[in-house]
Design a protein around this motif. Structure first.
Motif, short mmCIF file in Angstrom:
data_model
loop_
_atom_site.label_atom_id
_atom_site.label_comp_id
_atom_site.label_asym_id
_atom_site.label_seq_id
_atom_site.Cartn_x
_atom_site.Cartn_y
_atom_site.Cartn_z
N ALA A 173 65.65 -4.51 65.92
CA ALA A 173 64.19 -4.47 65.72
C ALA A 173 64.05 -3.33 64.50
O ALA A 173 63.02 -3.79 63.55
N GLN A 220 60.96 -2.73 72.63
CA GLN A 220 61.88 -2.21 71.47
C GLN A 220 62.57 -0.83 71.63
O GLN A 220 63.33 -0.69 70.55
N ALA A 240 57.74 -3.17 61.68
CA ALA A 240 58.23 -2.90 62.82
C ALA A 240 58.14 -1.19 63.28
O ALA A 240 58.08 -1.08 64.58
#
Length: 540
Positions: free
Chosen positions: A365, A300, A380
């Motif tokens: 993300a 990420q 997230a």
């Protein structure tokens, strides 16, 4: 032919649906309150709005250029350009890009849509549909002009910002509905264009009230753009290729666009990030020893972190600290990482500025919030924040080790001895009239003595001898300073020294506890120690 009348009906029709874009809104001030005017304190709103405007206009230009390259194929990679021009009279600002532009069919509707956007946060840098109008807060008029390739006319939409601002003031009661005020304050028209192949989007702010520094100073604008915008690295930065390789490896690109700034009649100048080969820091000048790459196991984010061999904070606010970026656009300066330091590595928070670097996030993300100063608090972001916490804790420990080693070195103690000699000479010159200065000198020397004691542990014989010689001179200076200001001062000094020594020991204990305990357990222990020993919580 003046075709204004052909566009105005479209604008008026669209304004009838403005309330649907912001559910529950009754008036124009409510529309803007949803995003930037929760507190109509003029100074606060102007500061927020000017940053929101400059940042979001650049984001929108970037999106438009990327669309022109990747979807419409009317620009080649590297041909995108954003031009910023500050007027010679410092009363207007123009930002223009050569991106896709808006078609004459949709331009008026898109530009008068308040609080709604068709963009996706996963694909676009700017996506909420409010930032482009933030210039209303500090300008008399905000004018949008746009054209797409293949059309023979351009569309212009003008907002009478001064009238809108007056209507939104609390004293006016903000009684007009969004539709009515926008109908009265916005007009749009089309103009013929012979440049069929041209495509662009332009925003012009005219007539400033409490002009933001960035709008009247090209250097201030350049500093702002160099940090916030997706501009390239300078050729003076020695780790460009290493960063490009990391971006390719971790599949999160460092996207770039050319941006120039023109000041009045001057020539346009390109803007680059301020990372170079040499930096100012607390002890003078320093070069980066390494560009370290960190990466998320989940894919990420990845980061480059500049490291130096000397201890101390960088003093240039344009580069110091670790900065979070989405699509190479900065999110809230260094505060995001600083907050992570506060939450997870409080003992090391002062070391945030001992580093410089950037953290590139996967654009799909995380969801940036409306003010672009952080992310929506979803699962997230919590996961990413936890990963970054582990990184900053490690960096904090590393900086602490370098700092401690530096403080305890012979070179550092030589410098401290010279400071002490300089201060005792100053006291002698004033016949020791400044008792506070004498007490401070004594306190400083006590701190130096503790550092010498730490540095002496495990030192070889030549180093130990030098430490002892420095220590002996410091003792003589301290004795002379205190002997001249009386017994009462000596007692006071002793109390202060004891207090500082105790606080220093407790801080070191907290560092050890933070390394060994879980975050929750450490937080509870820290609260108990702070309350029991009356420690300064911000320094603990």
């Amino acid at each position: 032919m003046d075709s204004r009348d052909a566009v105005n009906p479209d604008v008026a029709a669209h304004l009838e649906s403005v309330r649907a874009d912001v559910p529950g809104s009754k008036n124009i001030r409510e529309v803007f309150t949803k995003e930037i005017m929760a507190d109509f304190n003029h100074t606060k709103v102007v500061c927020l709005a000017r940053e929101l405007h400059d940042r979001v206009v650049i984001q929108n230009s970037f999106d438009s250029i990327q669309r022109a390259i990747n979807e419409l194929h009317i620009l080649k990679p590297g041909e995108g350009l954003v031009e910023i021009e500050l007027a010679a009279d410092k009363n207007s600002l123009t930002i223009r890009d050569n991106g896709a532009g808006l078609s004459s069919k949709s331009a008026a509707e898109v530009l008068t849509r308040v609080g709604a956007s068709g963009k996706s946060y996963r694909k676009n840098a700017g996506f909420r549909g409010i930032g482009r109008l933030a210039g209303i807060v500090f300008s008399d008029t905000v004018t949008f002009t746009t054209k797409t390739r293949g059309e023979n006319e351009e569309t212009t939409v003008v907002f009478n910002a001064k009238a809108m601002r007056a209507a939104m003031a609390p004293g006016k009661g903000s009684s007009k509905s969004a539709q009515i005020l926008l109908k009265e304050s916005v007009h749009a028209y089309k103009s013929p264009s012979n440049e069929i192949k041209r495509h662009y989007f332009q925003v012009k702010l005219d007539g400033f009230t409490d002009a933001p520094d960035e709008c009247i100073s090209s250097s201030e604008m350049s500093d702002f753009i160099s940090q916030v915008a997706p501009v390239p690295f300078s050729s003076e930065f020695p780790f460009v290729q290493k960063i490009k390789d990391a971006a390719e490896k971790h599949q999160i690109p460092v996207e770039e666009v050319a941006i120039t700034i023109k000041d009045g009649e001057g020539k346009p100048e390109r803007v680059y990030k301020r990372y170079v080969s040499e930096y100012d820091f607390e002890s003078g000048k320093v070069n980066l020893a390494d560009c370290h790459i960190e990466a998320s196991t989940s894919g990420q984010w990845w980061a480059w972190i500049g490291k130096k061999s000397e201890s101390g904070a960088y003093t240039d606010p344009r580069v110091s600290g670790l900065r979070v970026r989405v699509r190479n656009i900065q999110i809230d300066g260094t505060e995001i990482v600083r907050e992570i330091f506060r939450e997870h590595a409080k003992s090391y928070v002062r070391f945030q500025d001992y580093y410089l670097g950037e953290i590139y996030m996967n654009a799909g993300a995380l969801v940036p919030n409306a003010r672009r100063d952080g992310f929506e608090e979803d699962a997230a972001w919590k996961k990413v924040r936890g990963e970054l916490a582990a990184v900053v804790t490690s960096l904090g420990k590393e900086a602490y080790s370098v700092s401690t080693t530096g403080q305890n070195s012979v070179e550092a103690q030589r410098e401290n001895l010279e400071k002490a000699k300089k201060n005792i000479r100053r006291l002698k010159k004033s016949d020791f009239q400044d008792a506070d200065a004498a007490i401070k000198l004594s306190t400083d020397i006590t701190k130096y003595q503790k550092q010498i004691a730490k540095g002496s542990q495990g030192a070889d014989l030549p180093t130990l001898a030098e430490f002892q010689a420095i220590g002996a001179e410091l003792v003589d200076i301290k004795r002379e300073a205190l002997a001249r200001v009386g017994t009462a001062v000596m007692d006071l000094d002793r109390e202060r020294v004891q207090q500082e020594a105790r606080d220093e020991i407790l801080r070191e204990i907290m560092v050890l506890l933070e390394e060994q305990l879980s975050p929750g357990c450490y937080s509870e222990v820290r609260e108990i120690l702070v309350a029991t020993f009356d420690i300064d919580a911000d320094r603990a």
